[in-house]
Every structure is written in C-alpha cells, then in structure tokens.
Write a protein that holds these residues in place. Sequence first.
Motif, PDB file in Angstrom:
ATOM      1  N   SER A  77       0.889  -1.311   0.021  1.00 33.38           N
ATOM      2  CA  SER A  77      -0.154  -0.118  -0.037  1.00 33.38           C
ATOM      3  C   SER A  77       0.869   1.264   0.058  1.00 33.38           C
ATOM      4  N   LEU A  78       2.045   1.396   0.647  1.00 32.53           N
ATOM      5  CA  LEU A  78       2.847   2.306   0.697  1.00 32.53           C
ATOM      6  C   LEU A  78       3.596   2.764  -0.757  1.00 32.53           C
ATOM      7  N   THR A  79       3.866   1.673  -1.408  1.00 30.49           N
ATOM      8  CA  THR A  79       4.505   1.579  -2.750  1.00 30.49           C
ATOM      9  C   THR A  79       3.741   1.606  -3.952  1.00 30.49           C
ATOM     10  N   SER A  80       2.673   1.196  -3.919  1.00 28.03           N
ATOM     11  CA  SER A  80       1.658   0.982  -5.097  1.00 28.03           C
ATOM     12  C   SER A  80       1.413   2.092  -5.769  1.00 28.03           C
ATOM     13  N   LEU A  81       1.252   2.003  -6.802  1.00 30.69           N
ATOM     14  CA  LEU A  81       0.574   3.248  -7.758  1.00 30.69           C
ATOM     15  C   LEU A  81      -0.581   2.715  -8.564  1.00 30.69           C
ATOM     16  N   GLU A  82      -1.009   1.620  -8.234  1.00 30.96           N
ATOM     17  CA  GLU A  82      -2.185   0.785  -8.636  1.00 30.96           C
ATOM     18  C   GLU A  82      -3.238   1.844  -8.925  1.00 30.96           C
ATOM     19  N   VAL A  83      -3.882   1.713  -9.742  1.00 29.83           N
ATOM     20  CA  VAL A  83      -5.049   2.561 -10.513  1.00 29.83           C
ATOM     21  C   VAL A  83      -4.669   3.962 -10.613  1.00 29.83           C
ATOM     22  N   ALA A  84      -3.420   4.040 -11.013  1.00 26.19           N
ATOM     23  CA  ALA A  84      -2.825   5.386 -11.395  1.00 26.19           C
ATOM     24  C   ALA A  84      -2.782   6.591  -9.977  1.00 26.19           C
ATOM     25  N   ASN A  85      -2.784   5.871  -8.974  1.00 25.17           N
ATOM     26  CA  ASN A  85      -2.704   6.751  -7.823  1.00 25.17           C
ATOM     27  C   ASN A  85      -1.951   6.157  -6.724  1.00 25.17           C
ATOM     28  N   TRP A  86      -1.607   7.150  -5.867  1.00 25.57           N
ATOM     29  CA  TRP A  86      -0.650   6.756  -4.595  1.00 25.57           C
ATOM     30  C   TRP A  86      -1.688   7.124  -3.313  1.00 25.57           C
ATOM     31  N   HIS A  87      -2.492   6.264  -2.605  1.00 31.22           N
ATOM     32  CA  HIS A  87      -3.135   6.493  -1.790  1.00 31.22           C
ATOM     33  C   HIS A  87      -3.129   5.257  -0.622  1.00 31.22           C
ATOM     34  N   PRO A  88      -2.183   5.421   0.154  1.00 27.95           N
ATOM     35  CA  PRO A  88      -2.109   4.127   1.121  1.00 27.95           C
ATOM     36  C   PRO A  88      -3.047   4.019   1.968  1.00 27.95           C
ATOM     37  N   LEU A  89      -3.687   5.284   2.412  1.00 23.19           N
ATOM     38  CA  LEU A  89      -4.881   5.197   3.449  1.00 23.19           C
ATOM     39  C   LEU A  89      -6.038   4.289   2.942  1.00 23.19           C
ATOM     40  N   THR A  90      -6.389   4.782   1.624  1.00 25.45           N
ATOM     41  CA  THR A  90      -7.594   4.179   1.005  1.00 25.45           C
ATOM     42  C   THR A  90      -7.035   2.593   1.276  1.00 25.45           C
ATOM     43  N   TRP A  91      -5.906   2.392   0.578  1.00 23.97           N
ATOM     44  CA  TRP A  91      -5.610   0.818   0.411  1.00 23.97           C
ATOM     45  C   TRP A  91      -5.841   0.077   2.050  1.00 23.97           C
ATOM     46  N   LEU A  92      -5.227   0.864   2.918  1.00 23.65           N
ATOM     47  CA  LEU A  92      -5.262   0.355   4.340  1.00 23.65           C
ATOM     48  C   LEU A  92      -6.648   0.205   4.937  1.00 23.65           C
ATOM     49  N   SER A  93      -7.657   1.301   4.629  1.00 24.60           N
ATOM     50  CA  SER A  93      -8.994   1.165   5.166  1.00 24.60           C
ATOM     51  C   SER A  93      -9.879  -0.069   4.305  1.00 24.60           C
ATOM     52  N   HIS A  94      -9.452  -0.127   3.123  1.00 29.72           N
ATOM     53  CA  HIS A  94     -10.185  -1.308   2.602  1.00 29.72           C
ATOM     54  C   HIS A  94      -9.604  -2.643   3.152  1.00 29.72           C
ATOM     55  N   MET A  95      -8.502  -2.836   3.307  1.00 28.49           N
ATOM     56  CA  MET A  95      -7.747  -3.915   3.886  1.00 28.49           C
ATOM     57  C   MET A  95      -8.459  -4.319   5.251  1.00 28.49           C
ATOM     58  N   LEU A  96      -8.498  -3.325   5.904  1.00 25.63           N
ATOM     59  CA  LEU A  96      -9.127  -3.379   7.381  1.00 25.63           C
ATOM     60  C   LEU A  96     -10.545  -3.828   7.362  1.00 25.63           C
ATOM     61  N   ASP A  97     -11.532  -3.289   6.289  1.00 35.24           N
ATOM     62  CA  ASP A  97     -12.531  -3.536   6.171  1.00 35.24           C
ATOM     63  C   ASP A  97     -12.625  -5.314   5.598  1.00 35.24           C
ATOM     64  N   CYS A  98     -11.672  -5.777   4.831  1.00 35.99           N
ATOM     65  CA  CYS A  98     -11.788  -7.046   4.348  1.00 35.99           C
ATOM     66  C   CYS A  98     -11.139  -8.022   5.680  1.00 35.99           C
ATOM     67  N   THR A  99     -10.083  -7.676   6.315  1.00 37.52           N
ATOM     68  CA  THR A  99      -9.971  -8.154   7.477  1.00 37.52           C
ATOM     69  C   THR A  99     -10.956  -8.402   8.593  1.00 37.52           C
ATOM     70  N   LEU A 100     -11.891  -7.491   8.835  1.00 34.66           N
ATOM     71  CA  LEU A 100     -12.961  -7.376   9.623  1.00 34.66           C
ATOM     72  C   LEU A 100     -14.158  -8.106   9.184  1.00 34.66           C
ATOM     73  N   PHE A 101     -14.418  -7.828   7.916  1.00 32.06           N
ATOM     74  CA  PHE A 101     -15.862  -8.341   7.298  1.00 32.06           C
ATOM     75  C   PHE A 101     -15.837  -9.211   6.033  1.00 32.06           C
ATOM     76  N   GLY A 102     -14.372  -9.235   5.450  1.00 29.76           N
ATOM     77  CA  GLY A 102     -14.524  -9.845   4.144  1.00 29.76           C
ATOM     78  C   GLY A 102     -14.993  -9.131   2.989  1.00 29.76           C
ATOM     79  N   ALA A 103     -15.407  -9.772   2.118  1.00 29.95           N
ATOM     80  CA  ALA A 103     -16.174  -9.212   1.048  1.00 29.95           C
ATOM     81  C   ALA A 103     -17.659  -8.766   1.243  1.00 29.95           C
TER      82      ALA A 103
END
Length: 160
Positions: A77-103
């Motif tokens: 998340s800290l190094t990714s430029l996926e979807v042409a953006n650098w936004h580690p907090l967005t990635w981390l918040s989605h990862m936290l959601d998946c950790t807690l709730f899955g998909a």
Amino acid sequence: MPFITQVATKQDQSVSKGIFNSVWKRVMLLSLLLVAITFLVYRPVTSLQFINYDDNVYVTRNPYVLSGLTWNNLLWSLTSLEVANWHPLTWLSHMLDCTLFGANSAAHHLVSLLLHAVNVVLVFLLLQRGTGAIGRSVFVAALFAVHPLNVESVAWVAER
C-alpha cells in the motif's frame, strides 16, 4: 459576601435549564442529532452491492486488499501506484474492512457511512468552535450531511 451569593444564584439558574444548561451539552446533543440524520438519510446504502466500475479493482478482485492487513500488504500500500494513484490510507482502510468483514458489501458501505457521519460531526464542531454560532454551524453541517454531492462518497465503496 455579595459575590458568593451572585455565583450561587447563577449556578441555581443554570441547573434549572436541564439538558441545555451548557454549551457542551447542546453541542453533544446536536452532534448526536446530526449522526442520526446522516444515518437516516443514507441507511439504504447498506443494502447495495459492489459495482463493477471501480469496486472490483479496489476491493473484490484485488488480492492484496482481499487478504487483509498484513506486513506485506502494508508495504504494498505504501509503494503501490495501482489505479494510477498513490493513496495508502485508502488501501489500508479497504484492507481493514476485508480483515474485519471479508467481502461483505453491506459492511463496506456501512464503514463509508460511518466515515461520513464522523465528517459531518467534525464540520459542525470546527464551525461551532471557529464561529461560536451553534445554530448556523449545525445548519451548515446538516446541509453537508445530506447534500447530493456527498452521495457518491458514501454509496460507492471505491470512492473512499
């Protein structure tokens, strides 16, 4: 002695006002009211599914996000430029959601709704603190809560 009598009289008068006897209590009550309004207006988003526009890239087909919070995913998340953006907090918040709730799309939408409700209260508190005007501040925060421009960020998971 007259000063002590005046202070006691003022205290007795403030106690008689009940729940509205201090600015802090009014602000807290109005903050809860803003949260309730926000949840009432946006509650239907919890029944929405993921959409195929960007939710698949951000959540449903992203192996890093779906596998949740790990050290490897944190580094990604800290190094990714996926979807042409650098936004580690967005990635981390989605990862936290998946950790807690899955998909579970309802939970992801609920988190977006919670984030919006927190922002509504922050708008109110910042305006009230900056201006001292409780009524105008709650009105502006309520407009922010229900304004149509904010629907996208609440109803579209990838918009987070």
